[in-house]
Design a protein around this motif. Sequence first.
Motif, PDB file in Angstrom:
ATOM      1  N   ASP A 134       0.859  -1.185   0.000  1.00  0.00           N
ATOM      2  CA  ASP A 134       0.000   0.000   0.000  1.00  0.00           C
ATOM      3  C   ASP A 134       0.896   1.236   0.000  1.00  0.00           C
ATOM      4  O   ASP A 134       0.928   2.005   0.953  1.00  0.00           O
ATOM      5  CB  ASP A 134      -0.926  -0.007   1.221  1.00  0.00           C
ATOM      6  CG  ASP A 134      -1.984  -1.086   1.138  1.00  0.00           C
ATOM      7  OD1 ASP A 134      -2.430  -1.378   0.009  1.00  0.00           O
ATOM      8  OD2 ASP A 134      -2.356  -1.635   2.184  1.00  0.00           O
ATOM      9  N   GLU A 139       0.212   1.556  -5.724  1.00  0.00           N
ATOM     10  CA  GLU A 139      -0.879   2.382  -6.259  1.00  0.00           C
ATOM     11  C   GLU A 139      -0.650   2.697  -7.736  1.00  0.00           C
ATOM     12  O   GLU A 139      -1.598   2.739  -8.518  1.00  0.00           O
ATOM     13  CB  GLU A 139      -1.042   3.664  -5.443  1.00  0.00           C
ATOM     14  CG  GLU A 139      -1.579   3.422  -4.043  1.00  0.00           C
ATOM     15  CD  GLU A 139      -2.886   2.651  -4.018  1.00  0.00           C
ATOM     16  OE1 GLU A 139      -3.808   2.993  -4.793  1.00  0.00           O
ATOM     17  OE2 GLU A 139      -2.989   1.680  -3.239  1.00  0.00           O
ATOM     18  N   ARG A 142      -1.588  -0.480  -9.682  1.00  0.00           N
ATOM     19  CA  ARG A 142      -3.050  -0.633  -9.681  1.00  0.00           C
ATOM     20  C   ARG A 142      -3.713   0.393 -10.600  1.00  0.00           C
ATOM     21  O   ARG A 142      -4.639   0.068 -11.349  1.00  0.00           O
ATOM     22  CB  ARG A 142      -3.599  -0.503  -8.262  1.00  0.00           C
ATOM     23  CG  ARG A 142      -3.328  -1.704  -7.385  1.00  0.00           C
ATOM     24  CD  ARG A 142      -3.973  -1.541  -5.996  1.00  0.00           C
ATOM     25  NE  ARG A 142      -3.388  -2.440  -5.057  1.00  0.00           N
ATOM     26  CZ  ARG A 142      -2.340  -2.172  -4.272  1.00  0.00           C
ATOM     27  NH1 ARG A 142      -1.762  -0.983  -4.302  1.00  0.00           N
ATOM     28  NH2 ARG A 142      -1.855  -3.077  -3.453  1.00  0.00           N
ATOM     29  N   GLY A 143      -3.229   1.618 -10.558  1.00  0.00           N
ATOM     30  CA  GLY A 143      -3.776   2.658 -11.427  1.00  0.00           C
ATOM     31  C   GLY A 143      -3.548   2.343 -12.899  1.00  0.00           C
ATOM     32  O   GLY A 143      -4.444   2.538 -13.729  1.00  0.00           O
TER      33      GLY A 143
END
Length: 161
Positions: A134, A139, A142-143
């Motif tokens: 995290d 991120e 994931r984006g």
Amino acid sequence: MDEVGGGDVTMERIGEAIALLQSGDAAGARRRFDELWAAIGEDGDAFHRCVLAHYMADVQDDPHEELAWDLRALEAADSLTDARVQQHHATLAVRGFYPSLHLNVAAAYEKVGAPDRARTHLAKARAHTDALGDDAYGEGIRGALDRLEERLAAEAATGAR
């Protein structure tokens, strides 16, 4: 796969080439990557091959060549062990490589007009996202997966490609 160190001369040299790439000298990075690939070879250390091929894909002008390098990186990862990658950095696990590697393969398949193959690798990347932290890197991956999924859905909806 961003940290370089551990007294591994080959990884230090790969890191220097990555720094060239990140500074905007893609041609210089490609020359270095070519030299390193010649030294490592198709049967060399899987960790070195994985990292080098992962970045070599980024300096390709031809999307088919980019795909070939992304597939080499994925193939090398498939023969890695956690013990080997932890020689480089104690916190690494091979499973954590797969979201990025499959994302890159999926994006390359999209570029060459193979959306079904892109979707297959997108699903494989998503299946490994639990290995991401995290943090900004997690991120970012994931984006990028979300954006690729949106592009593929839009292409399917419009009948593009």
